[in-house]
Enzyme design. Sequence first.
Site, PDB file in Angstrom:
ATOM      1  N   LYS A 205     -27.509 -31.150   7.782  1.00  0.00           N
ATOM      2  CA  LYS A 205     -28.272 -30.649   6.030  1.00  0.00           C
ATOM      3  C   LYS A 205     -26.836 -29.688   6.306  1.00  0.00           C
ATOM      4  CE  LYS A 205     -31.121 -27.901   5.541  1.00  0.00           C
ATOM      5  NZ  LYS A 205     -33.187 -27.341   6.167  1.00  0.00           N
TER       6      LYS A 205
ATOM      7  N   ASP B 103     -43.930 -22.990   3.858  1.00  0.00           N
ATOM      8  CA  ASP B 103     -43.313 -24.734   2.438  1.00  0.00           C
ATOM      9  C   ASP B 103     -43.886 -26.203   3.555  1.00  0.00           C
ATOM     10  OD1 ASP B 103     -42.125 -25.577   0.558  1.00  0.00           O
ATOM     11  OD2 ASP B 103     -40.022 -25.834   1.826  1.00  0.00           O
TER      12      ASP B 103
END
Length: 458
Positions: A183, A280
């Site tokens: 990422k 989240d």
Amino acid sequence: MKLLQILVLLFLFLHELICIGSTLDPLVPSISASVFSPADSPISPIYTSMAALSPGIQLGLEDDHNHMDARKKMLIILIIVCTALAATILSLLCFWFYHRKFSHKSHRSARSKDAEKGLALAPFLNKFSSMKMVGKKGSVPLIDYKLLEKATDNFQDSNILGVGGFGCVYKAKLDDNLLVAVKKLNCESQDAEREFENEVDLLSKIQHPNIISLLGCSVSGDSRVIVYELMQNGCLETQLHGPSHGSALTWHMRMKIALDAARGLEYLHEHCSPAVIHRDLKSSNILLDSNFNAKLSDFGLALTDGTQNKNNIKLSGTLGYVAPEYLLDGKLTDKSDVYAFGVVLLELLLGRRPVEKLAPAQCQSIVTWAMPQLTDRSKLPNIVDPVVKDTMDVKHLYQVAAVAVLCVQPEPSYRPLITDVLHSLVPLVPVELGGTLRVAQAQVTPPAPPAGPPPATH
């Protein structure tokens, strides 16, 4: 170590000398007192006259006196030797402390240089230039940025697995054909930098089979890179709402994924100290490996319970998963994660997205749409995902619906703890998939993944 042993031996030798000196020192006055003190041992006139007549007695007194002088001289010598040894030991101690301090500084300096050059990562990244970067509360391997550029073909678009708010996730091939997920975050903003540091810090301390494993990170200019294990079947969102529309996920596989996610969430809430609120949780942050084992990912927004200031928490999350009390009042607790989990459970049950557009300016949440039908047993079978409709025990269907309804209650106090949710799901998952349900093996064998490119991992 040798220096320390020498110091110990010298100390023991000094201690013996002091003991000898202490035995001699009281001996001299005791002899003097017994022979010469008239108060304690008065010399009678008869003894004095006999001493004058007998030279042997006088000679004996003189010998005693000479012997006492010899002892005094020996005592003085011992005192001098002890003083010299004490000075030697003190000097050696000073040298030892200085040596330790200097060695410690040299070690830190060498470690600082290693941060630039890198050390070898073992065992899975043993050929990469990296180091142990000690953070505030944990450590994580630091990987050379150029190696990650090479592994992703300079971050080519063809290697993109998913797109996030601050960057993309790439598929990378490291040495020995090791595949990982990388990422890359663009940290020009403070929010991105904060999320990077938060995720690295948390994942460096967490190890659980249902939480994504952190393999390393890298820093270069404004770019921040996090390296994870690669999850071959991508994320739950892609499996459910992508091209396959959930065809690879049987009813039992869906219950297994829900159970795995609940186990990961329970670890964060009940076994981390302090407890961690994910903040989240959503289907795109539930990743699936080659055997469809689910793992929670993306901890950039996670908070440790008890440390957040409820007056200045920035509202974060994803529309459709955010609990009402957090959205309206900014109140964040572990029950906020339970709400998000309930939404994911509804996705697994119904095969619908958390928020769907009814018109260009009108949206409807899955909770609002499904709630009236979830509590009506006559209507519930009609809204189940067609892929798994009529493939489950109806009692199990009602039970899952009841758990989902409890999780998405508007009032947080009405929602169950994730531990209670976990215990409710265990009997619905076959033993072969990690639960306690006993069913025929043919019913629980995972289907072969659909042909075509692998789905995204984030």
